[in-house]
Design a protein around this motif. Structure first.
Motif: not given
Length: 286
Positions: A11-13, A48, A54
């Motif tokens: 989700e963060r990427l 990012h 991750d």
């Protein structure tokens, strides 16, 4: 949930990657502690940076939370997703296979209807031809083979696909997720074994397979050719220099292919050239 390239992103990427990906992007490269790199027609480095957490989550999602289920693929340092995209892995490897990769290369699979139109002109003239398709990595060989299978099978030919890595048809539980027409697909095993099983059980006129590389692959191509089956296959190479590879040299020498075609990427387009004479002459000179 289907393991597509989109659904395996943590989700963060996901947000920054999805915002940057367009139709020109061919690969998404993610590595621990490094900025995300998008390659294709243009190269773009995102701001990012992927953290270890991750990459651990990416590995979990790629394997559908079951590393054991993908043990055979992990020994070869790749996992094929259900949308046909292939994730290459690099990092620490043991005899059991990849343990914790630190680098991921997500090669996006795209279905392009009509991608094989020019190719069909070479193999469906007065008679059906066998063909070896050469190109450098990333030029679109697999996309072309996929559409070629669709077009040939829709013309009524008995087409079979030896899909070792699942990239051509992206079969899920044996059913192709990508459109390959009426082609019969055999995957989950070495392409040489798949070709033998298909000839034994499905009586194909044409076998399509990707990335001929080993002596075992060459032997399978020669077996099929000797049985009167036309083989359409690809290999990494840029021209007559392909003959330096012993396995390819052998099948060219023994006449397994009617045509040897070179696929080159030119900007956003691709061009096919018939180099059969060049390759055969190159062989004779050597």
């Amino acid at each position: 949930m289907e393991r597509s390239w989109l659904n395996v992103l943590p989700e963060r990427l996901k947000g920054p990657v999805v915002a940057a990906v367009d139709d020109t992007v061919e690969e998404i490269r993610i590595a621990v502690g490094k900025p995300i790199l998008l390659t294709g027609k243009n190269r773009r480095v995102l701001e990012h940076i992927a953290a270890m957490a991750d990459c651990e989550m990416l590995m979990e999602l790629i394997c559908g939370h079951s590393v054991f289920a993908h043990e055979s693929e992990l020994r070869e340092c790749y996992v094929t997703l259900e949308d046909g995209s292939r994730v290459g892995l690099a990092g620490k490897i043991t005899d059991a296979g990849m343990t914790m990769p630190h680098s991921f290369n997500i090669r996006l699979a795209r279905q392009i209807m009509g991608a094989a139109d020019d190719f069909m002109d070479y193999i469906c003239g007065n008679e059906l031809c066998s063909a070896l398709l050469l190109s450098e990595p990333g030029a679109g060989k697999t996309t072309l083979l996929r559409d070629g299978a669709r077009q040939l099978s829709n013309k009524g030919y008995r087409v079979a696909i030896a899909d070792e890595r699942g990239e051509i048809a992206a079969a899920v539980n044996g059913i192709p997720a990508l459109d390959v027409g009426r082609a019969d697909v055999m995957g989950g095993c070495r392409k040489a074994k798949a070709m033998a099983l298909l000839m034994r059980g499905m009586s194909p006129e044409i076998i399509i397979t990707d990335e001929i590389a080993t002596e075992e692959d060459a032997e399978a191509v020669l077996d099929a050719s000797g049985c009167g089956v036309k083989v359409i296959a690809s290999a990494h190479g840029g021209g007559s220099g392909i003959l330096r590879r012993k396995s390819i040299r052998r099948i060219v020498k023994e006449g397994a292919f009617d045509r040897i075609l070179l696929l080159k990427k030119q900007g956003s387009s691709r061009r096919i050239t018939d180099i059969t004479g060049e390759v055969i002459c190159g062989y004779l000179v050597e």
